[in-house]
Design a protein around this motif. Structure first.
Motif, PDB file in Angstrom:
ATOM      1  N   VAL A  86      18.305  71.637  43.853  1.00  0.00           N
ATOM      2  CA  VAL A  86      19.437  71.240  44.692  1.00  0.00           C
ATOM      3  C   VAL A  86      19.820  72.382  45.639  1.00  0.00           C
ATOM      4  CG1 VAL A  86      21.881  70.581  44.670  1.00  0.00           C
ATOM      5  CG2 VAL A  86      20.299  69.542  43.034  1.00  0.00           C
ATOM      6  N   ILE A  87      19.752  73.624  45.144  1.00  0.00           N
ATOM      7  CA  ILE A  87      20.077  74.777  45.983  1.00  0.00           C
ATOM      8  C   ILE A  87      18.981  74.991  47.024  1.00  0.00           C
ATOM      9  CG2 ILE A  87      20.424  77.283  46.018  1.00  0.00           C
ATOM     10  CD1 ILE A  87      21.594  76.959  43.149  1.00  0.00           C
ATOM     11  N   GLY A  88      17.729  74.963  46.595  1.00  0.00           N
ATOM     12  CA  GLY A  88      16.606  75.184  47.510  1.00  0.00           C
ATOM     13  C   GLY A  88      16.372  76.654  47.774  1.00  0.00           C
ATOM     14  N   ARG A  89      15.214  76.960  48.349  1.00  0.00           N
ATOM     15  CA  ARG A  89      14.855  78.340  48.665  1.00  0.00           C
ATOM     16  C   ARG A  89      15.830  78.903  49.687  1.00  0.00           C
ATOM     17  NH1 ARG A  89       8.877  78.657  49.611  1.00  0.00           N
ATOM     18  NH2 ARG A  89       9.001  78.354  47.378  1.00  0.00           N
ATOM     19  N   GLU A  92      18.536  76.603  51.416  1.00  0.00           N
ATOM     20  CA  GLU A  92      18.252  75.692  52.524  1.00  0.00           C
ATOM     21  C   GLU A  92      18.521  74.225  52.178  1.00  0.00           C
ATOM     22  OE1 GLU A  92      13.438  75.076  52.014  1.00  0.00           O
ATOM     23  OE2 GLU A  92      14.147  76.694  53.284  1.00  0.00           O
ATOM     24  N   THR A  93      18.269  73.804  50.933  1.00  0.00           N
ATOM     25  CA  THR A  93      18.460  72.400  50.573  1.00  0.00           C
ATOM     26  C   THR A  93      19.940  72.044  50.519  1.00  0.00           C
ATOM     27  OG1 THR A  93      16.414  72.455  49.306  1.00  0.00           O
ATOM     28  CG2 THR A  93      17.894  70.604  48.892  1.00  0.00           C
ATOM     29  N   ILE A  94      20.745  72.870  49.884  1.00  0.00           N
ATOM     30  CA  ILE A  94      22.168  72.589  49.787  1.00  0.00           C
ATOM     31  C   ILE A  94      22.813  72.632  51.169  1.00  0.00           C
ATOM     32  CG2 ILE A  94      22.994  74.939  49.289  1.00  0.00           C
ATOM     33  CD1 ILE A  94      24.225  71.844  47.436  1.00  0.00           C
ATOM     34  N   ILE A 130      21.951  64.250  46.793  1.00  0.00           N
ATOM     35  CA  ILE A 130      21.750  65.055  45.574  1.00  0.00           C
ATOM     36  C   ILE A 130      21.034  64.225  44.519  1.00  0.00           C
ATOM     37  CG2 ILE A 130      22.946  66.200  43.659  1.00  0.00           C
ATOM     38  CD1 ILE A 130      25.034  67.116  45.815  1.00  0.00           C
ATOM     39  N   HIS A 131      21.450  62.980  44.371  1.00  0.00           N
ATOM     40  CA  HIS A 131      20.797  62.088  43.401  1.00  0.00           C
ATOM     41  C   HIS A 131      19.316  61.927  43.733  1.00  0.00           C
ATOM     42  CE1 HIS A 131      19.706  58.167  41.607  1.00  0.00           C
ATOM     43  NE2 HIS A 131      20.409  58.648  40.600  1.00  0.00           N
ATOM     44  N   ASP A 132      18.989  61.772  45.009  1.00  0.00           N
ATOM     45  CA  ASP A 132      17.584  61.640  45.419  1.00  0.00           C
ATOM     46  C   ASP A 132      16.781  62.879  45.048  1.00  0.00           C
ATOM     47  OD1 ASP A 132      18.159  59.149  46.438  1.00  0.00           O
ATOM     48  OD2 ASP A 132      18.184  59.794  48.537  1.00  0.00           O
TER      49      ASP A 132
END
Length: 176
Positions: A86-89, A92-94, A130-132
């Motif tokens: 969810v946070i990502g590298r 980047e994802t959040i 987030i669910h995805d």
């Protein structure tokens, strides 16, 4: 409240009048599964917003003077093994989820939750994104590792607070 809770299967509570200054609106807390909470909000918002509409203020201007009253907050439980996804590298994802949804997001590592603030539609978009991520299959995982990384951790539970805007009596109704 009792009818609303039975119809939506969400937990609905109104802040005690002793917890707020005299004349200040109380907060309505809605908790439960995301679908139940969304259903409860859909039924509550017309009741909460009726005051401004009945005073002849157009809906587009009704909240212009008090945007903080429409800011809602939810907490989305994320399985331990998925918080990094969810946070990502580098976050980047959040950041992408925040940009796409318009919601303000914060990771609560101690409780493995994502705290999201925004209006109802922003929160729904953030929750879905987030669910995805949490339910998406893990890329290139070994057969043994993939079985344990299904994202089936804690059940999703949402808590949202809404300003009652002085409509406590209409929301509580006769007999609670």
């Amino acid at each position: 409240i009792n009818q609303l809770q039975q119809a939506t299967k969400a937990i609905v509570k109104i802040q005690s009048s002793t917890d707020v200054p005299k004349g200040a609106p109380r907060l309505i807390t809605i908790a439960g599964a995301p679908e139940c909470v969304r259903h409860a909000i859909e039924q509550l918002l017309p009741v909460v917003n009726v005051t401004k509409a009945s005073q002849g203020i157009p809906a587009s201007q009704a909240n212009a003077g008090a945007p903080q009253q429409q800011v809602l907050e939810i907490r989305i439980a994320v399985p331990d093994n998925m918080i990094g996804r969810v946070i990502g590298r580098g976050g980047e994802t959040i950041k992408r989820i925040s940009d796409e949804s318009g919601a303000r997001l914060q990771i609560e590592r101690e409780s493995n939750e994502v705290s999201a603030k925004g209006d109802a539609s922003q929160l729904e978009i953030a929750r879905m994104l987030i669910h995805d991520i949490v339910t998406a299959p893990v890329r290139q995982a070994s057969a043994a590792g993939a079985a344990g990384a299904s994202g089936e951790g804690k059940p999703e539970y949402v808590v949202i607070e809404i300003d009652s805007q002085g409509q406590e009596g209409r929301i509580i109704g006769r007999g609670g």
